[in-house]
Design an enzyme around this catalytic site. Sequence first.
Site, PDB file in Angstrom:
ATOM      1  N   ASP A 297       0.813  -1.216   0.000  1.00  6.07           N
ATOM      2  CA  ASP A 297       0.000   0.000   0.000  1.00  6.07           C
ATOM      3  C   ASP A 297       0.847   1.267   0.000  1.00  6.07           C
ATOM      4  O   ASP A 297       1.993   1.293   0.439  1.00  6.07           O
ATOM      5  CB  ASP A 297      -0.970   0.013   1.181  1.00  6.07           C
ATOM      6  CG  ASP A 297      -0.296  -0.245   2.523  1.00  6.07           C
ATOM      7  OD1 ASP A 297       0.754  -0.914   2.562  1.00  6.07           O
ATOM      8  OD2 ASP A 297      -0.824   0.229   3.549  1.00  6.07           O
TER       9      ASP A 297
ATOM     10  N   GLU B  64      -0.411  -2.296   5.194  1.00  7.48           N
ATOM     11  CA  GLU B  64       0.575  -2.170   6.280  1.00  7.48           C
ATOM     12  C   GLU B  64       0.492  -0.807   6.934  1.00  7.48           C
ATOM     13  O   GLU B  64       0.668  -0.678   8.148  1.00  7.48           O
ATOM     14  CB  GLU B  64       1.986  -2.419   5.739  1.00  7.48           C
ATOM     15  CG  GLU B  64       3.071  -2.422   6.803  1.00  7.48           C
ATOM     16  CD  GLU B  64       3.562  -1.046   7.219  1.00  7.48           C
ATOM     17  OE1 GLU B  64       3.954  -0.887   8.386  1.00  7.48           O
ATOM     18  OE2 GLU B  64       3.545  -0.124   6.379  1.00  7.48           O
ATOM     19  N   GLU B  65       0.223   0.219   6.132  1.00  4.78           N
ATOM     20  CA  GLU B  65       0.247   1.588   6.653  1.00  4.78           C
ATOM     21  C   GLU B  65      -0.810   1.842   7.726  1.00  4.78           C
ATOM     22  O   GLU B  65      -0.651   2.756   8.540  1.00  4.78           O
ATOM     23  CB  GLU B  65       0.073   2.601   5.517  1.00  4.78           C
ATOM     24  CG  GLU B  65       1.210   2.630   4.501  1.00  4.78           C
ATOM     25  CD  GLU B  65       2.528   3.124   5.077  1.00  4.78           C
ATOM     26  OE1 GLU B  65       2.556   3.534   6.258  1.00  4.78           O
ATOM     27  OE2 GLU B  65       3.531   3.084   4.355  1.00  4.78           O
TER      28      GLU B  65
ATOM     29  N   HIS C 187       7.675   8.614   4.418  1.00  4.35           N
ATOM     30  CA  HIS C 187       6.387   9.311   4.437  1.00  4.35           C
ATOM     31  C   HIS C 187       6.518  10.777   4.025  1.00  4.35           C
ATOM     32  O   HIS C 187       5.523  11.494   3.978  1.00  4.35           O
ATOM     33  CB  HIS C 187       5.669   9.213   5.793  1.00  4.35           C
ATOM     34  CG  HIS C 187       5.250   7.836   6.163  1.00  4.35           C
ATOM     35  ND1 HIS C 187       4.250   7.567   7.087  1.00  4.35           N
ATOM     36  CD2 HIS C 187       5.665   6.621   5.725  1.00  4.35           C
ATOM     37  CE1 HIS C 187       4.095   6.267   7.206  1.00  4.35           C
ATOM     38  NE2 HIS C 187       4.955   5.670   6.388  1.00  4.35           N
TER      39      HIS C 187
END
Length: 440
Positions: free
Chosen positions: A100, A167-168, A410
């Site tokens: 993701d 996962e995020e 990020h």
Amino acid sequence: MKLSTLALLFLFLMQLMLCVRADTALQSAIHSDYPYLEALYVHLHGNPELSFHEEKTSERMAAELRNLGFTVTEKVGGYGVVGVLKNGEGPTVLLRADMDALPVLEKTGKPYASKATTVDAQGNTVNIMHACAHDVNMTVFVGAARRLTALTDKWRGTLVMIAQPAEEVGAGARAMLKDGLFERFPRPDYNFGLHVSASVPAGKVIYTKGYVMANVDSVDVTVYGIGGHGAYPHRTKDPVVLSAQIINALQTLVSRELKPIDAGVVTVGSIHGGTKHNVIPDKVELQLTVRSYTDEARAALLDGIKRIAEGQALAMGLPADKLPVVKIKDESTPSVYNNPELADRIVKVLGTVFDDERLIPGEPVMGGEDFAQYGRVEPKIPSLFLWIGGVEADKYARAMQAGEVLPSLHSPFFAPDPQPTILTGVEVMTTAAFELFGTE
């Protein structure tokens, strides 16, 4: 008849030469495969998808594995992909990549920068970017699959490769396990995963024994009060003041209740309350992130939040029906723990491939990773999670010289150096898999 010392030395040197030739052959094969992997990386980077929406990404991962001869199952725990390749008797090894992306507007300036947008769950149009380098993780994953299937004469066992969604948001691993990952498919003897680092030059490999990443808990605290006019606070119970007292008291959980050798973080990241200057509200909402390593420290922090919030409310004189409500969100993930014996074993074999300048010990971080879930299922499975450097070497050197802070994971400005990062990752994952299959 006993071999002479000279004969033993000769045999040792021959074995060493064979290992060197094998390593060189693997490196050469990985380098030859790079054009294919680069094209895959650019495609994945330009077509990111958010958590639990990885439809096209999962289709591509499934196609890659299916074309290599894996038995592939799609839509496991959402858009999770499981590929199984049985190659005789031997251990079962699980290799994992996450798929993701994030709702981030890319600002790297790369010619292949993402221009993708989507409508999020709240109905907002958002940009999407692989700001956490899951596109590299997937490319490495495919590169390792290509090497392992090309060299099936070099190993025996069952290879399970999973492309994981979400996962995020800390939910993808749990969703795949809930959907029968370890019941419907071969249960692994070992779990292995890796991730790009935004703080280490490309080409380096970072390992840690024991705790690698933290328990991550998101906690919502609703603080109640008795509202009224700002000019007459004596007729109210002010939840803003109460919230301030709670926030200050929460900091003593780490400084005065955890053992000094235990790490912990309690951060209040959001406060919302009130509507006007002269109105005392009847409610304030707090949002916390709580980080720790051990299960004991995690329990102490979470229990302490509830105790402190309620205790401060009682001290202010609020009745029992006005006590704060503490809710631990279901997006929590446990800490990532590298089995020390497994870490020693893999680091030893990687040491035959990478010198001390490239294979370096690291420290635990307070970030989270739901890879941890795969090692928590009883009976616990020995697991290992490594970092691979992703920063351009020149950029890293300039930043260190100037004392600048590099863009983090990020960040809209984070762009891995693809070639050395991918080549290193494929070699690490493939070499680790060979070692895990080579025992038993």
